[in-house]
Design a protein around this motif. Structure first.
Motif, PDB file in Angstrom:
ATOM      1  N   LEU A 169      20.916  25.055 -26.039  1.00 13.18           N
ATOM      2  CA  LEU A 169      21.851  25.175 -27.156  1.00 13.18           C
ATOM      3  C   LEU A 169      21.997  26.626 -27.614  1.00 13.18           C
ATOM      4  CD1 LEU A 169      23.488  23.537 -29.392  1.00 13.18           C
ATOM      5  CD2 LEU A 169      21.392  23.709 -30.761  1.00 13.18           C
ATOM      6  N   ALA A 170      20.875  27.375 -27.606  1.00 11.23           N
ATOM      7  CA  ALA A 170      20.835  28.726 -28.179  1.00 11.23           C
ATOM      8  C   ALA A 170      20.940  29.824 -27.144  1.00 11.23           C
ATOM      9  CB  ALA A 170      19.532  28.899 -28.969  1.00 11.23           C
ATOM     10  N   GLN A 171      21.308  29.508 -25.914  1.00 16.06           N
ATOM     11  CA  GLN A 171      21.218  30.503 -24.840  1.00 16.06           C
ATOM     12  C   GLN A 171      22.095  31.721 -25.070  1.00 16.06           C
ATOM     13  OE1 GLN A 171      23.449  29.256 -21.000  1.00 16.06           O
ATOM     14  NE2 GLN A 171      22.787  27.324 -21.933  1.00 16.06           N
ATOM     15  N   ARG A 172      23.223  31.593 -25.763  1.00 18.15           N
ATOM     16  CA  ARG A 172      24.062  32.766 -26.032  1.00 18.15           C
ATOM     17  C   ARG A 172      23.346  33.759 -26.945  1.00 18.15           C
ATOM     18  NH1 ARG A 172      29.419  29.095 -27.184  1.00 18.15           N
ATOM     19  NH2 ARG A 172      30.085  28.823 -24.993  1.00 18.15           N
ATOM     20  N   TYR A 173      22.552  33.245 -27.885  1.00 21.14           N
ATOM     21  CA  TYR A 173      21.756  34.113 -28.753  1.00 21.14           C
ATOM     22  C   TYR A 173      20.652  34.784 -27.938  1.00 21.14           C
ATOM     23  CZ  TYR A 173      23.816  31.368 -32.608  1.00 21.14           C
ATOM     24  OH  TYR A 173      24.665  30.748 -33.480  1.00 21.14           O
ATOM     25  N   LEU A 174      19.999  34.009 -27.088  1.00 20.72           N
ATOM     26  CA  LEU A 174      18.878  34.526 -26.304  1.00 20.72           C
ATOM     27  C   LEU A 174      19.327  35.563 -25.282  1.00 20.72           C
ATOM     28  CD1 LEU A 174      16.986  31.160 -25.740  1.00 20.72           C
ATOM     29  CD2 LEU A 174      16.337  33.012 -27.284  1.00 20.72           C
ATOM     30  N   ARG A 175      20.587  35.468 -24.856  1.00 24.62           N
ATOM     31  CA  ARG A 175      21.124  36.445 -23.902  1.00 24.62           C
ATOM     32  C   ARG A 175      21.778  37.633 -24.615  1.00 24.62           C
ATOM     33  NH1 ARG A 175      20.828  33.565 -19.136  1.00 24.62           N
ATOM     34  NH2 ARG A 175      21.201  31.316 -19.324  1.00 24.62           N
ATOM     35  N   SER A 176      21.694  37.664 -25.948  1.00 26.69           N
ATOM     36  CA  SER A 176      22.279  38.745 -26.756  1.00 26.69           C
ATOM     37  C   SER A 176      23.768  38.912 -26.487  1.00 26.69           C
ATOM     38  CB  SER A 176      21.552  40.073 -26.493  1.00 26.69           C
ATOM     39  OG  SER A 176      20.209  39.984 -26.894  1.00 26.69           O
ATOM     40  N   GLU A 177      24.480  37.795 -26.359  1.00 33.11           N
ATOM     41  CA  GLU A 177      25.923  37.864 -26.167  1.00 33.11           C
ATOM     42  C   GLU A 177      26.603  38.286 -27.469  1.00 33.11           C
ATOM     43  OE1 GLU A 177      27.604  34.376 -24.481  1.00 33.11           O
ATOM     44  OE2 GLU A 177      26.232  34.323 -22.767  1.00 33.11           O
ATOM     45  N   PRO A 178      27.778  38.891 -27.398  1.00 28.92           N
ATOM     46  CA  PRO A 178      28.477  39.292 -28.621  1.00 28.92           C
ATOM     47  C   PRO A 178      28.898  38.082 -29.446  1.00 28.92           C
ATOM     48  CG  PRO A 178      29.885  39.607 -26.693  1.00 28.92           C
ATOM     49  CD  PRO A 178      28.515  39.280 -26.179  1.00 28.92           C
ATOM     50  N   TRP A 179      28.615  38.146 -30.753  1.00 28.44           N
ATOM     51  CA  TRP A 179      28.990  37.087 -31.685  1.00 28.44           C
ATOM     52  C   TRP A 179      28.597  35.701 -31.147  1.00 28.44           C
ATOM     53  CZ3 TRP A 179      29.790  39.659 -35.841  1.00 28.44           C
ATOM     54  CH2 TRP A 179      30.395  40.914 -35.773  1.00 28.44           C
ATOM     55  N   PRO A 180      27.337  35.462 -30.923  1.00 29.56           N
ATOM     56  CA  PRO A 180      26.915  34.199 -30.303  1.00 29.56           C
ATOM     57  C   PRO A 180      27.160  32.994 -31.199  1.00 29.56           C
ATOM     58  CG  PRO A 180      25.009  35.382 -31.139  1.00 29.56           C
ATOM     59  CD  PRO A 180      26.183  36.307 -31.290  1.00 29.56           C
ATOM     60  N   THR A 243      18.701  30.514 -35.811  1.00 27.97           N
ATOM     61  CA  THR A 243      18.249  31.739 -36.463  1.00 27.97           C
ATOM     62  C   THR A 243      16.795  31.617 -36.904  1.00 27.97           C
ATOM     63  OG1 THR A 243      20.479  32.267 -37.224  1.00 27.97           O
ATOM     64  CG2 THR A 243      18.667  33.291 -38.398  1.00 27.97           C
ATOM     65  N   GLU A 244      16.428  30.471 -37.451  1.00 26.43           N
ATOM     66  CA  GLU A 244      15.039  30.245 -37.867  1.00 26.43           C
ATOM     67  C   GLU A 244      14.095  30.277 -36.676  1.00 26.43           C
ATOM     68  OE1 GLU A 244      11.535  29.267 -39.922  1.00 26.43           O
ATOM     69  OE2 GLU A 244      13.438  30.116 -40.616  1.00 26.43           O
ATOM     70  N   LEU A 245      14.479  29.648 -35.588  1.00 24.92           N
ATOM     71  CA  LEU A 245      13.623  29.612 -34.399  1.00 24.92           C
ATOM     72  C   LEU A 245      13.466  31.006 -33.790  1.00 24.92           C
ATOM     73  CD1 LEU A 245      14.917  26.329 -32.717  1.00 24.92           C
ATOM     74  CD2 LEU A 245      12.901  26.628 -34.162  1.00 24.92           C
ATOM     75  N   LEU A 246      14.523  31.822 -33.840  1.00 25.49           N
ATOM     76  CA  LEU A 246      14.433  33.187 -33.339  1.00 25.49           C
ATOM     77  C   LEU A 246      13.576  34.056 -34.263  1.00 25.49           C
ATOM     78  CD1 LEU A 246      18.142  33.813 -32.286  1.00 25.49           C
ATOM     79  CD2 LEU A 246      16.199  33.475 -30.754  1.00 25.49           C
ATOM     80  N   ALA A 247      13.784  33.909 -35.571  1.00 33.63           N
ATOM     81  CA  ALA A 247      13.065  34.752 -36.530  1.00 33.63           C
ATOM     82  C   ALA A 247      11.566  34.492 -36.511  1.00 33.63           C
ATOM     83  CB  ALA A 247      13.620  34.531 -37.935  1.00 33.63           C
ATOM     84  N   THR A 248      11.170  33.257 -36.207  1.00 36.03           N
ATOM     85  CA  THR A 248       9.749  32.907 -36.163  1.00 36.03           C
ATOM     86  C   THR A 248       9.175  33.007 -34.754  1.00 36.03           C
ATOM     87  OG1 THR A 248      10.348  30.561 -35.929  1.00 36.03           O
ATOM     88  CG2 THR A 248       9.922  31.376 -38.160  1.00 36.03           C
ATOM     89  N   THR A 249       9.976  33.527 -33.807  1.00 32.86           N
ATOM     90  CA  THR A 249       9.601  33.644 -32.392  1.00 32.86           C
ATOM     91  C   THR A 249       9.182  32.311 -31.798  1.00 32.86           C
ATOM     92  OG1 THR A 249       7.264  34.280 -32.770  1.00 32.86           O
ATOM     93  CG2 THR A 249       8.914  36.049 -32.710  1.00 32.86           C
ATOM     94  N   THR A 250       9.708  31.204 -32.352  1.00 30.11           N
ATOM     95  CA  THR A 250       9.452  29.891 -31.767  1.00 30.11           C
ATOM     96  C   THR A 250      10.079  29.806 -30.383  1.00 30.11           C
ATOM     97  OG1 THR A 250       9.419  28.910 -33.980  1.00 30.11           O
ATOM     98  CG2 THR A 250       9.725  27.402 -32.116  1.00 30.11           C
ATOM     99  N   ILE A 251      11.273  30.381 -30.237  1.00 27.82           N
ATOM    100  CA  ILE A 251      11.894  30.538 -28.931  1.00 27.82           C
ATOM    101  C   ILE A 251      12.264  31.998 -28.760  1.00 27.82           C
ATOM    102  CG2 ILE A 251      12.783  28.168 -28.840  1.00 27.82           C
ATOM    103  CD1 ILE A 251      15.540  29.269 -29.564  1.00 27.82           C
ATOM    104  N   GLY A 252      12.358  32.449 -27.515  1.00 28.40           N
ATOM    105  CA  GLY A 252      12.701  33.833 -27.236  1.00 28.40           C
ATOM    106  C   GLY A 252      13.285  33.956 -25.850  1.00 28.40           C
ATOM    107  N   PRO A 253      13.756  35.137 -25.479  1.00 28.46           N
ATOM    108  CA  PRO A 253      14.372  35.335 -24.163  1.00 28.46           C
ATOM    109  C   PRO A 253      13.552  34.826 -22.982  1.00 28.46           C
ATOM    110  CG  PRO A 253      14.765  37.239 -25.535  1.00 28.46           C
ATOM    111  CD  PRO A 253      13.829  36.360 -26.320  1.00 28.46           C
ATOM    112  N   PRO A 254      12.202  34.947 -22.984  1.00 30.84           N
ATOM    113  CA  PRO A 254      11.451  34.412 -21.832  1.00 30.84           C
ATOM    114  C   PRO A 254      11.680  32.922 -21.597  1.00 30.84           C
ATOM    115  CG  PRO A 254      10.064  35.899 -23.080  1.00 30.84           C
ATOM    116  CD  PRO A 254      11.313  35.689 -23.908  1.00 30.84           C
TER     117      PRO A 254
END
Length: 270
Positions: A169-180, A243-254
């Protein structure tokens, strides 16, 4: 990649290659860690040192957006003021905190004692600047605080199936795409169906998995329930969850490796 110290014991530089800021050696409470495109820096709270970041690597301590001329050569700095680290935006583009809060050009904002992904908002994409301020562990004795403060952040507990769906679901955020934006449920079901062809993924099933996570976290995280938002709702719920999952490093690019590893779907709700 191994840690590399290049300066004093109070200001240390580390190269590109760390998957997590929490892989770094022990640090005292209040220590600032900043990572950009080509590595980062760690600064003790009593170092009297300002961390400058921006596009031009020779002129800054942390490089961010090196290939984007919209990012200022020296876009901002982080300085210690009255026992707090404060972000200053001296560039032309705004800097976004997780969610929608913007620090505009010429403005400042205190940084929380936490892991905080910051984003320089450029016209074509957003550029990530990772910041972490080491917290003091409650109850830890002084002799053991250094070791305790570098433990991995707790994040939120996810089952293997929940992690798989949320990463998709969040892969666009994890790939740092523009305006995910989050993928649609149909897109999530289609991708998981191709990744795991023997498993009947549907849009309804994917939505159910994510809804259960939102409800579980909503007791402690605001913005995850429909009644908390005025209409139209759009992608607000999934955006706030991601955003919450990214901010808490629950999920990340790896975690993107989960989308490159065909195999049986982890057990979870159907």
């Amino acid at each position: 990649m191994a840690w590399t110290a290049r300066t004093s014991s109070k200001v240390d530089v580390f190269p590109k290659g760390h998957d997590s800021l929490d892989e770094l050696p022990p640090a005292a409470p209040g220590t600032l860690v900043v990572r950009g495109a080509n590595g980062g820096i760690r600064v003790a709270p009593d170092a009297g040192f300002d961390v400058v970041f921006g596009r031009c690597e020779p002129d800054v301590h942390v490089c961010v957006g090196p290939d984007d001329p919209h990012v200022s050569r020296r876009h901002g700095h982080i300085t210690r003021e009255q026992s707090r680290w404060v972000l200053y935006n001296t560039g032309r583009l705004p800097i976004r905190f997780p969610g929608a809060r913007l620090v505009l050009a010429g403005h400042r904002a205190p940084l929380p004692v936490a892991h905080t992904p910051l984003f320089i908002v450029a016209p074509e994409r957003e550029h990530l600047l990772e910041v972490r301020i080491v917290a003091r562990t409650p109850g830890a004795s002084p002799a053991h605080r250094h070791e305790a403060d570098t433990r991995d952040p707790a994040g939120w507990r996810l089952s293997p199936a929940e992690r798989l769906v949320l990463v998709c679901l969040a892969q666009r955020y994890l790939r740092s795409e523009p305006w995910p934006q989050p993928l649609t449920w149909a897109q999530v079901a289609d991708e998981l169906g191709r990744l795991h062809p023997g498993d009947p993924w549907t849009a309804k099933r994917a939505a159910h998995v994510v809804t259960q996570v939102r409800k579980r976290l909503s007791a402690k995280v605001p913005g995850l329930l429909e009644e908390e938002h005025p209409p139209p709702l759009g992608n607000a719920l999934n955006h706030h969850l991601i955003t919450e999952l990214l901010a808490t490093t629950t999920i990340g690019p790896p975690d993107l490796r989960l989308l490159d590893e065909p195999g049986p779907t982890p057990p979870g709700p159907r």
